[in-house]
Design a protein around this motif. Structure first.
Motif, PDB file in Angstrom:
ATOM      1  N   HIS A  45       0.881  -1.214  -0.097  1.00 38.62           N
ATOM      2  CA  HIS A  45      -0.191   0.143   0.059  1.00 38.62           C
ATOM      3  C   HIS A  45       0.828   1.161  -0.091  1.00 38.62           C
ATOM      4  O   HIS A  45       1.888   1.346   0.675  1.00 38.62           O
ATOM      5  N   HIS A  48       2.819   2.791   3.072  1.00 35.84           N
ATOM      6  CA  HIS A  48       3.872   1.917   3.390  1.00 35.84           C
ATOM      7  C   HIS A  48       5.296   1.806   2.398  1.00 35.84           C
ATOM      8  O   HIS A  48       6.196   1.394   3.040  1.00 35.84           O
ATOM      9  N   HIS A 109      -4.158  -9.048   5.597  1.00 34.46           N
ATOM     10  CA  HIS A 109      -4.254  -7.709   5.041  1.00 34.46           C
ATOM     11  C   HIS A 109      -4.507  -7.796   3.444  1.00 34.46           C
ATOM     12  O   HIS A 109      -5.708  -8.200   3.106  1.00 34.46           O
ATOM     13  N   ASP A 131      -0.233  -3.011   8.694  1.00 35.09           N
ATOM     14  CA  ASP A 131      -1.865  -3.199   8.848  1.00 35.09           C
ATOM     15  C   ASP A 131      -2.205  -4.547   8.795  1.00 35.09           C
ATOM     16  O   ASP A 131      -1.619  -5.578   8.479  1.00 35.09           O
TER      17      ASP A 131
HETATM   18 ZN   LIG Z   1      -2.593  -1.241   4.023  1.00 36.79          ZN
END
Ligand SMILES: [Zn+2]
Length: 354
Positions: A45, A48, A109, A131
């Motif tokens: 993501h 990150h 995730h 996450d």
């Molecule tokens: Zn994430």
């Protein structure tokens, strides 16, 4: 709440003002930190992978799981797989950093997501969850726990979690009776929907643009069941669409305004921010489905309880409620907890989406 022991742990595990999670003496997770030789990317993501180019250029090691490396090579830089300092690690395989040992543990995730455990020379266990969704993510015992805080407010609880997959399958089936169904979401989430539909017995072709198709192939390579997928530019997909046959189309959320209502019987957006109802109708043939890849407030608290840390650091940099979560952990669980950075950035231009 602060003791010498806690202060010592807070030096070994902390979050910088630019969102880097520092563990031990060498590791920086999820943002570039010039003083650290080892960069970790917990998952693909956007919020990150900050400073990825600098880390690739400057760090001795850039560590991630193999699936995250393959996703980044599709979504960001094709060359990432060939760089000598980039290593794709497997889950549960300790990696010696010279004095400190790093291990990735699976996080539920998106595909490839990892928790990061660093064990230092004194035997301290420093953990960053990245996450994660809970239940479904293994709990790792730790002395210092750094955790995400996306749904860190007590009101952010999803009571419909147990029925969401069934409701999504029902909705898609009802749409398919009238014609094609289009699903809009972010990379990773779209593939999760594919797997839910396959598990629910929806066996129509899945049609998607090239980028979504490439991400889907990576997910399939790492074990997801994503059905009968085809890119929308191939002859088979073109003929199927032209004949008006049943199919589900999968598109990135950014295409929603352009494609909604486009010869489809139904449009469905998937969003993690739907907290009150599993399915909400927002237009004549448009629906939002509350599918999240994050623990809700109760999930975050349950993780802390099972982990049993001496100190907790909540992520107050990324989207979420780090300060409120830390306060609730202190009050309800009597565990010392601190948001970091202590003041959240004013400009929330960070999103987790890819
Ligand atoms: Zn994430």
């Amino acid at each position: 709440m602060r003791s010498r022991r806690n202060d010592d742990l807070l030096c070994k595990a902390r979050i910088t003002s630019n969102g880097a999670i520092l563990l031990g003496r060498k590791v920086a997770c999820d943002a570039h930190e010039p003083s650290r030789p080892v960069r970790v990317i917990t998952h693909a993501h956007n919020d990150h992978i900050g400073g990825l180019s600098r880390s690739l250029e400057k760090c001795s090691w850039v560590l991630m799981t193999e699936a995250t490396r393959d996703l980044l090579s599709v979504l960001r830089r094709k060359s990432i797989k060939r760089l000598p300092n980039v290593l794709g690690l497997r889950y549960n395989r300790p990696f010696d950093l010279g004095g400190e040992v790093l291990t990735f543990i699976k996080a539920r995730h998106i595909i490839g997501a990892a928790q990061v455990l660093v064990e230092d020379e004194e035997g301290n266990r420093l953990l960053y969850t990245g996450d994660f969704k809970f239940p479904g993510t293994p709990v790792v015992e730790a002395d210092a726990l750094v955790m995400e805080a996306t749904y860190g407010r007590p009101s952010q609880v999803r009571d419909f979690e147990h029925e969401i997959e069934e409701r999504l399958v029902e909705l898609v089936r009802s749409g398919l009776r009238e014609g094609p169904v289009l699903v809009f979401g972010y990379h990773g989430k779209l593939q999760e929907v594919m797997q839910i539909l396959v598990d629910g017995g929806v066996w129509v072709p899945f049609v998607m643009p090239k980028k979504v198709y490439e991400v889907t192939r990576v997910c399939e390579r790492y074990g997801m069941m994503v059905g009968d997928c085809m890119p929308d530019h191939c002859d088979e997909a073109r003929e199927l669409v032209a004949r008006g046959e049943s199919y589900v189309g999968f598109y990135h959320s950014s295409s929603y305004n352009k494609l909604r209502g486009h010869r489809a019987a139904m449009c469905i957006r998937v969003s993690g921010w739907e907290l009150t109802r599993p399915v909400r109708q927002v237009g004549k043939r448009e629906f939002v489905v509350g599918l999240s890849d994050h623990a809700d407030f109760e999930g975050l608290m349950a993780y802390v309880e099972e982990c049993g840390p001496k100190v907790v650091i909540t992520d107050n940099y990324r989207m979420g409620s780090g300060a409120i979560l830390a306060e609730e952990i202190r009050r309800r669980l009597k565990v010392p907890a601190f948001p970091m950075p202590s003041r959240a950035p004013l400009k929330r231009d960070l999103t987790e989406w890819i």
